[in-house]
Each structure stands twice: as structure tokens, then as C-alpha cells.
Design a protein around this motif. Sequence first.
Motif, PDB file in Angstrom:
ATOM      1  N   LEU A 452       0.823  -1.214   0.000  1.00  0.00           N
ATOM      2  CA  LEU A 452       0.000   0.000   0.000  1.00  0.00           C
ATOM      3  C   LEU A 452       0.856   1.262   0.000  1.00  0.00           C
ATOM      4  CD1 LEU A 452      -2.932  -0.843   2.476  1.00  0.00           C
ATOM      5  CD2 LEU A 452      -2.716  -1.310   0.038  1.00  0.00           C
ATOM      6  N   GLU A 453       2.012   1.206   0.626  1.00  0.00           N
ATOM      7  CA  GLU A 453       2.864   2.395   0.715  1.00  0.00           C
ATOM      8  C   GLU A 453       3.800   2.543  -0.481  1.00  0.00           C
ATOM      9  OE1 GLU A 453       4.754   2.262   4.528  1.00  0.00           O
ATOM     10  OE2 GLU A 453       2.894   2.698   5.617  1.00  0.00           O
ATOM     11  N   GLY A 454       3.648   1.666  -1.468  1.00  0.00           N
ATOM     12  CA  GLY A 454       4.436   1.786  -2.690  1.00  0.00           C
ATOM     13  C   GLY A 454       5.856   1.269  -2.584  1.00  0.00           C
ATOM     14  N   GLU A 455       6.184   0.602  -1.474  1.00  0.00           N
ATOM     15  CA  GLU A 455       7.556   0.128  -1.278  1.00  0.00           C
ATOM     16  C   GLU A 455       7.913  -1.031  -2.204  1.00  0.00           C
ATOM     17  OE1 GLU A 455       8.727  -0.498   2.802  1.00  0.00           O
ATOM     18  OE2 GLU A 455       7.273   0.979   3.512  1.00  0.00           O
ATOM     19  N   LEU A 456       6.897  -1.682  -2.800  1.00  0.00           N
ATOM     20  CA  LEU A 456       7.165  -2.826  -3.667  1.00  0.00           C
ATOM     21  C   LEU A 456       7.012  -2.478  -5.149  1.00  0.00           C
ATOM     22  CD1 LEU A 456       5.342  -5.629  -1.627  1.00  0.00           C
ATOM     23  CD2 LEU A 456       7.692  -4.805  -1.404  1.00  0.00           C
ATOM     24  N   HIS A 457       6.783  -1.180  -5.411  1.00  0.00           N
ATOM     25  CA  HIS A 457       6.513  -0.754  -6.794  1.00  0.00           C
ATOM     26  C   HIS A 457       7.687  -1.105  -7.706  1.00  0.00           C
ATOM     27  CE1 HIS A 457       4.334   1.503  -9.829  1.00  0.00           C
ATOM     28  NE2 HIS A 457       5.467   2.105 -10.157  1.00  0.00           N
ATOM     29  N   HIS A 458       8.912  -0.842  -7.230  1.00  0.00           N
ATOM     30  CA  HIS A 458      10.104  -1.136  -8.028  1.00  0.00           C
ATOM     31  C   HIS A 458      10.998  -2.157  -7.322  1.00  0.00           C
ATOM     32  CE1 HIS A 458       9.089   2.013 -10.842  1.00  0.00           C
ATOM     33  NE2 HIS A 458       9.006   2.897  -9.857  1.00  0.00           N
ATOM     34  N   ALA A 459      10.390  -3.010  -6.506  1.00  0.00           N
ATOM     35  CA  ALA A 459      11.172  -3.976  -5.722  1.00  0.00           C
ATOM     36  C   ALA A 459      11.836  -5.017  -6.633  1.00  0.00           C
ATOM     37  CB  ALA A 459      10.272  -4.679  -4.716  1.00  0.00           C
ATOM     38  N   GLU A 460      12.998  -5.486  -6.203  1.00  0.00           N
ATOM     39  CA  GLU A 460      13.674  -6.571  -6.906  1.00  0.00           C
ATOM     40  C   GLU A 460      12.845  -7.845  -6.727  1.00  0.00           C
ATOM     41  OE1 GLU A 460      17.979  -8.936  -6.930  1.00  0.00           O
ATOM     42  OE2 GLU A 460      17.545  -7.420  -5.385  1.00  0.00           O
ATOM     43  N   THR A 461      12.594  -8.543  -7.825  1.00  0.00           N
ATOM     44  CA  THR A 461      11.745  -9.739  -7.757  1.00  0.00           C
ATOM     45  C   THR A 461      12.426 -10.918  -8.435  1.00  0.00           C
ATOM     46  OG1 THR A 461      10.593  -9.211  -9.832  1.00  0.00           O
ATOM     47  CG2 THR A 461       9.623  -8.365  -7.787  1.00  0.00           C
ATOM     48  N   VAL A 462      11.915 -12.106  -8.121  1.00  0.00           N
ATOM     49  CA  VAL A 462      12.334 -13.328  -8.807  1.00  0.00           C
ATOM     50  C   VAL A 462      11.062 -14.028  -9.294  1.00  0.00           C
ATOM     51  CG1 VAL A 462      12.333 -14.698  -6.676  1.00  0.00           C
ATOM     52  CG2 VAL A 462      13.692 -15.451  -8.635  1.00  0.00           C
ATOM     53  N   LYS A 463      11.128 -14.639 -10.460  1.00  0.00           N
ATOM     54  CA  LYS A 463       9.933 -15.273 -11.044  1.00  0.00           C
ATOM     55  C   LYS A 463       9.782 -16.701 -10.558  1.00  0.00           C
ATOM     56  CE  LYS A 463       8.265 -13.975 -14.878  1.00  0.00           C
ATOM     57  NZ  LYS A 463       7.860 -13.654 -16.273  1.00  0.00           N
ATOM     58  N   ASP A 464       8.592 -17.015 -10.044  1.00  0.00           N
ATOM     59  CA  ASP A 464       8.275 -18.389  -9.642  1.00  0.00           C
ATOM     60  C   ASP A 464       8.219 -19.256 -10.898  1.00  0.00           C
ATOM     61  OD1 ASP A 464       6.630 -20.052  -7.264  1.00  0.00           O
ATOM     62  OD2 ASP A 464       6.067 -20.584  -9.307  1.00  0.00           O
ATOM     63  N   GLU A 465       8.926 -20.393 -10.879  1.00  0.00           N
ATOM     64  CA  GLU A 465       9.084 -21.212 -12.076  1.00  0.00           C
ATOM     65  C   GLU A 465       7.789 -21.885 -12.522  1.00  0.00           C
ATOM     66  OE1 GLU A 465      12.257 -23.983 -11.671  1.00  0.00           O
ATOM     67  OE2 GLU A 465      13.809 -22.428 -11.506  1.00  0.00           O
ATOM     68  N   ILE A 466       6.894 -22.174 -11.580  1.00  0.00           N
ATOM     69  CA  ILE A 466       5.669 -22.905 -11.932  1.00  0.00           C
ATOM     70  C   ILE A 466       4.505 -21.951 -12.191  1.00  0.00           C
ATOM     71  CG2 ILE A 466       3.927 -24.535 -11.055  1.00  0.00           C
ATOM     72  CD1 ILE A 466       6.253 -26.015  -9.682  1.00  0.00           C
ATOM     73  N   PHE A 467       4.311 -20.968 -11.305  1.00  0.00           N
ATOM     74  CA  PHE A 467       3.151 -20.082 -11.427  1.00  0.00           C
ATOM     75  C   PHE A 467       3.467 -18.784 -12.180  1.00  0.00           C
ATOM     76  CE2 PHE A 467       2.267 -22.806  -7.807  1.00  0.00           C
ATOM     77  CZ  PHE A 467       0.980 -23.247  -8.114  1.00  0.00           C
ATOM     78  N   GLY A 468       4.749 -18.526 -12.451  1.00  0.00           N
ATOM     79  CA  GLY A 468       5.120 -17.337 -13.205  1.00  0.00           C
ATOM     80  C   GLY A 468       4.957 -16.035 -12.454  1.00  0.00           C
ATOM     81  N   LEU A 469       4.792 -16.114 -11.142  1.00  0.00           N
ATOM     82  CA  LEU A 469       4.536 -14.932 -10.330  1.00  0.00           C
ATOM     83  C   LEU A 469       5.837 -14.232  -9.956  1.00  0.00           C
ATOM     84  CD1 LEU A 469       1.907 -16.633  -8.006  1.00  0.00           C
ATOM     85  CD2 LEU A 469       1.403 -14.948  -9.797  1.00  0.00           C
ATOM     86  N   ASN A 470       5.811 -12.902  -9.901  1.00  0.00           N
ATOM     87  CA  ASN A 470       6.984 -12.109  -9.550  1.00  0.00           C
ATOM     88  C   ASN A 470       7.018 -11.883  -8.046  1.00  0.00           C
ATOM     89  OD1 ASN A 470       7.976 -11.545 -12.311  1.00  0.00           O
ATOM     90  ND2 ASN A 470       5.998 -10.518 -12.511  1.00  0.00           N
ATOM     91  N   ILE A 471       7.989 -12.518  -7.375  1.00  0.00           N
ATOM     92  CA  ILE A 471       8.057 -12.518  -5.917  1.00  0.00           C
ATOM     93  C   ILE A 471       9.101 -11.513  -5.440  1.00  0.00           C
ATOM     94  CG2 ILE A 471       8.404 -13.939  -3.857  1.00  0.00           C
ATOM     95  CD1 ILE A 471       7.965 -16.409  -5.667  1.00  0.00           C
ATOM     96  N   PRO A 472       8.719 -10.528  -4.613  1.00  0.00           N
ATOM     97  CA  PRO A 472       9.715  -9.601  -4.052  1.00  0.00           C
ATOM     98  C   PRO A 472      10.733 -10.367  -3.196  1.00  0.00           C
ATOM     99  CG  PRO A 472       7.477  -8.821  -3.666  1.00  0.00           C
ATOM    100  CD  PRO A 472       7.363 -10.228  -4.165  1.00  0.00           C
ATOM    101  N   LEU A 473      11.995  -9.979  -3.321  1.00  0.00           N
ATOM    102  CA  LEU A 473      13.037 -10.651  -2.550  1.00  0.00           C
ATOM    103  C   LEU A 473      13.181 -10.072  -1.151  1.00  0.00           C
ATOM    104  CD1 LEU A 473      15.776 -11.119  -5.294  1.00  0.00           C
ATOM    105  CD2 LEU A 473      14.318 -12.868  -4.276  1.00  0.00           C
TER     106      LEU A 473
END
Length: 529
Positions: A452-473
Motif C-alpha cells: 500500500l505504501e508503494g515500497e514494492l513498486h520497483h522492488a527486486e523480484t524473482v519469477k516463480d518457475e511454476i506459477f510465473g509470479l513475480n516474488i519480491p526478494l
Amino acid sequence: MNSISLSTELSELLNGNNVYTQLSVPRLVEKILARKEGILTSTGAVQAETGKYTGRSPKDKFIVEEPSVKDKIDWGSVNQPISVEVFDKLYHKVIQYLENQNELFVFKGFAGADKKSRLPIQVVNEYAWHNLFAHQLFIRPSEEELADHKAQFTILSAPNFKADPQVDGTKSETFIIVSFERRIILIGGTEYAGEMKKSIFSIMNYLLPEAGILPMHCSANVGPEGDVALFFGLSGTGKTTLSADPNRKLIGDDEHGWSANGVFNIEGGCYAKCIGLTREKEPQIYDAITFGSVLENVMVNPDTHEAMYDDNTLTENTRAAYPIQSIENIVEPSVAGHPQTIVFLTADAFGVLPPISKLTKEQAMYHFLSGYTSKLAGTERGVTSPEATFSTCFGAPFLPLPATVYAEMLGKKIDEYGVDVFLVNTGWTGGEYGVGSRMKLSYTRAMVQAALEGELHHAETVKDEIFGLNIPLHVPGVPDEVLLPNKTWASQDEYIIKAKELSEKFQLNFQKFKNVDKEIVELGGPKKL
């Protein structure tokens, strides 16, 4: 029987000597007690019981197959057709039945807090406590608004009128029938008050898209800077808990519209589940249940008249109905700007979805159409292991139009307003249900706050191999190892087996959407294995 004679019958009913229109809360409470429909609890709330039906009756819900809607409705097990002839005959019987009651109660109000798109409604009740429910759940008019009020939809609620399926063309004694051309909702054979609330929501789900407004089954709140957030989620995912934030004002807890002006609450009250309710867990709900509130199927101590929220003798689906003004931290009127953040909540009992992931537009549309969560072992008879359950657009029972209509509207609005969308798993980590543990609420709150506070807007992420979801590190206040679900499992092989199992369930469910853009399937869902 034509629509003119129908409206004449309704007008004569509303002008009868037995009709009480727009009674105040104290007057309605007096009527309820005098008629022995309910009792007062120690906080002044009215307790009433609904008898045989303690929840909605989806198999008894119909839409009249009329020329103007015939080619628009998504007909099927949710939207069952019924003929004009069957409706007209039943309507006439219900009118006659209500005319013969000693007392009738009428509420006039609105659905929709945005005055530009609100729907004037009226509710005609056999029971005084149902009328109190309508008064608390829908939007109450000012004296000036009441003077000019012209209802565009009418609910006729006759709980003690029981249909004869052989004669009346219904499936049982119970019926909930919507006629869009006649602008009537007939409800009979059930005392469950929630049918009124959800019938109006179903109507708004039909009418609002025609005006370019997206109807949504979600809660909404707004931060001190005016930033709006939406929370979608099925029962048990934490929607009420997470949207009730002391640092943000509540717009509404269940039904909203999203127009060119922003977000607005469709209702004027809350219909909260209250099984196991305590002040410690849900202080806003607990303290809102005061004089004029309605407690539905909640057991009451016979001596002290204190509500026994832990008692499920009548049903697990105990409810409290109260006006939104009973909550202190709200927006008045219940309107706000465009959302900056959308949160889809799921309680994944397979323990394989990330605790938070940032969605692309295609993924948002895919997961919106999927509406996934889990039924847990032991919560329903016959459920011995976690079961995936999907409710289209997080509100399948209330969607008269094809689901793609709502999903496409959501996709356009995400693009137009640059909305961040997150999938938050409030379910299991470190293993499936029975092996792993439920995600800590403190971690979930920290993740939602960061979103909500926008801290994840440009967060570094990794892609889940099965679901394709972008997970914040990294998320402030959450251990990094919690964020990657495969890292929390003791056995990587078992994790992959479970993740593939859930992935296949998503894909199997999505096959029912025949006309979905290929990009949503290819870019939005789990990869085919």
C-alpha cells in the motif's frame, strides 16, 4: 398480465392501510418485540432466527427470461432462467398474500453512494426485523431525498409464502426471482435476510457495467494521503481483518463500484460474519453491534441476553448487520478516488503460492477470473484434505453477465490508472495444511503495508518457475526466507509435486472460459507442464 397491471397492483399494495413506510429504528424495534420476531440482547441489538434456511439458496435463484436481457445474461447453474408467465403468476400470488397481512413494512433508500449512479430502491417486508435489516444495510435517504424518491427496483419479501413447485414452476418452496424488465425481486419461502442484500448486488452487477462502471465484490479503504486500496478475497482469506486498518479509513467492507470518478460503496451498512467474534480479534465489528443492529442466528444467554458468539448451535454462518456509521474510522460519504493498489487474497492450503507477489495486468485478469482459495479439511462434511475452490471474480454467485465482461473492465482500469496488483497468500507456508503452518498475521500485515505504501513498486523480484509470479526478494518486517515458498519446505520434491497439483487445478478450472484473450491464458496463468 402486462407490466402496467403489475405496477398498478404494486401501487395499490403500497398504499394499503396495513403499510408502515420508513419507520425509525426505535419504532421498528418496538414492532419486532411486539410481534415476537426477535429479542433484545444486552447491547440493544435485535436477535432473530431464520429457521430452516441459515444461508442463501442458490438453487432457488432465477432470472426472468425477458427479451431485453435474454441475450446478455450468462445463463447456467448460477443464472437460471424462468419464464415471464411463471413470474407473473407468482407475483400476483405474492401481492395477494402481502395484501392480507395485518402489517407490512416498507423501506425506501439507495444502492450506491455515488449520487450520479445510485439506484433508488424500495423493500417491502412481511417481517419488521427484515425491514430493520434493509434500513441498516442499504443507504438511508435524507428527508429531501425521500421526498423525491422514486424506486427503480422493488424487493417483495414474503418469507412465510411458500411456493408449490408443481403449481408455481419453482424448484422448491423457496424462490428468489429477479425481473429486470418489471424491476421486481420476489423473495419467498426463506427467512434468511442476506437474500435481500445479495439480490440488490446481483442487480448492480448487471446495471453498472452498462454505465461503464465496474461492480466489485471487495472491501475498500483509503489512506491519509487519499490513496485507495481494494481487497478481494473469499471467506477465510482475511479480507475483513486486513482492510480494517486503524491508519486507514474504511470505504466499505463488501460491495463497491469503480466509475470514472473513483470508487464508491454500494451499501450503507455491513453484514459481518460473527462466529467466534471477540473484541480482541475484531474490535470494530464487536463495538458496532449496538442498539438497532441485527444479530442473525446468534445464540443468546437466556438470563443475561449476552450474545454467545462462540455458539454455532444454529449455524456457522452467524451474522451481524449494522450501519457503516457504527464504525468510527470511515469515509463519509462512502466515496473516494481511483485505487492505487489492489490486493487479491487467497488462503492456499497447499502451501505453494508465494506470501506476496506482484501481478502483471494479464496475471491480474487471470487470478481475478480464477478467484482461488482453499476449503480446509474438517470445515465441511466429507472434506478430508485441502480442496481448491474457485469463485469467478471473487463473487461467482452474483454475476449475471459473462465473467469476461468484468475481467476486461478490470484490465482496462488497471491500464488507465496504473494500478499495482498483488496476490497475497494468507494460507500455509513450509508445507501443506497439516504439515506447514499458517502464515503469521504480522508478516501478512507487513507485506500489505509495504504494498500500500508503494515500497514494492520497483522492488527486486524473482519469477516463480511454476506459477510465473513475480516474488519480491525483500519486504520490510518479513524474513527473506519466508517470501520464497519453495525455500520453506523441507523437501523440494514434495513442494514441486504439490505446486504442480495446484497448477493443474488452475488450468482445469480456466478451461470454462471459452472467449478469453489468449494472452491472459499464456501470460497470466501457471505454465503448462
